[in-house]
Design a protein around this motif. Structure first.
Motif, PDB file in Angstrom:
ATOM      1  N   UNK A  26       0.805  -1.224   0.000  1.00 40.23           N
ATOM      2  CA  UNK A  26       0.000   0.000   0.000  1.00 40.23           C
ATOM      3  C   UNK A  26       0.842   1.279   0.000  1.00 40.23           C
ATOM      4  N   UNK A  27       2.142   1.161  -0.189  1.00 42.36           N
ATOM      5  CA  UNK A  27       3.023   2.328  -0.079  1.00 42.36           C
ATOM      6  C   UNK A  27       2.692   3.432  -1.079  1.00 42.36           C
ATOM      7  N   UNK A  28       2.145   3.095  -2.230  1.00 38.65           N
ATOM      8  CA  UNK A  28       1.814   4.102  -3.241  1.00 38.65           C
ATOM      9  C   UNK A  28       0.311   4.341  -3.385  1.00 38.65           C
ATOM     10  N   UNK A  29      -0.479   3.786  -2.476  1.00 43.51           N
ATOM     11  CA  UNK A  29      -1.941   3.939  -2.563  1.00 43.51           C
ATOM     12  C   UNK A  29      -2.347   5.360  -2.208  1.00 43.51           C
ATOM     13  N   UNK A  30      -3.383   5.861  -2.865  1.00 43.90           N
ATOM     14  CA  UNK A  30      -3.847   7.222  -2.581  1.00 43.90           C
ATOM     15  C   UNK A  30      -4.588   7.283  -1.249  1.00 43.90           C
ATOM     16  N   UNK A  31      -5.254   6.189  -0.869  1.00 41.75           N
ATOM     17  CA  UNK A  31      -5.969   6.138   0.410  1.00 41.75           C
ATOM     18  C   UNK A  31      -5.320   5.021   1.236  1.00 41.75           C
ATOM     19  N   UNK A  32      -4.249   5.370   1.955  1.00 42.58           N
ATOM     20  CA  UNK A  32      -3.428   4.388   2.656  1.00 42.58           C
ATOM     21  C   UNK A  32      -4.192   3.614   3.729  1.00 42.58           C
TER      22      UNK A  32
END
Length: 91
Positions: free
Chosen positions: A41-47
Motif C-alpha cells: 500500500x506504499x503508493x496507494x492514494x488512500x493508505x
C-alpha cells in the motif's frame, strides 16, 4: 481411583497441545501482514483503507502479492476474494 488423576492429567495435556497446535497453524507470523501490506500500500492514494483491506485479505489468505500493484497471480486466494458488490476486495 488410582488411575483417575493420571488419566485426567493426560487428557488435559492432550487437549491443550492439540489446541495450541491448531491455533498456531491458523495464525500468520506476527508482523507478516503488517510489513507486507505496508509495502503493498506504499503508493496507494488512500493508505488507511488499503492497509485495512490488505490486512483482512492477508489474514484470510496468508499471503500478499509482491510489489505495489498487480502480481495477484502469486496469491490466487488474494486475487479471487470479492467484496459484497462483486468487485475485487484485496488491493
Amino acid at each position: 481411583m488410582k488411575l483417575l488423576t493420571p488419566t485426567l492429567v493426560l487428557l488435559f495435556l492432550l487437549f491443550t497441545s492439540s489446541y495450541t497446535q491448531a491455533a498456531m497453524e491458523d495464525s500468520v507470523p506476527a508482523g507478516f501482514c503488517g510489513s507486507k501490506c505496508k509495502v503493498r500500500c506504499s503508493k496507494a492514494s488512500v493508505q488507511d483503507r488499503c492497509l485495512k483491506y490488505c490486512g483482512i485479505c492477508c489474514a484470510t489468505c496468508k499471503c500478499v502479492p509482491s510489489g505495489t500493484y498487480g502480481n495477484k497471480d502469486q496469491c490466487p486466494c488474494y486475487r479471487d476474494m470479492l467484496s459484497s458488490k462483486g468487485r475485487p476486495k484485496c488491493p
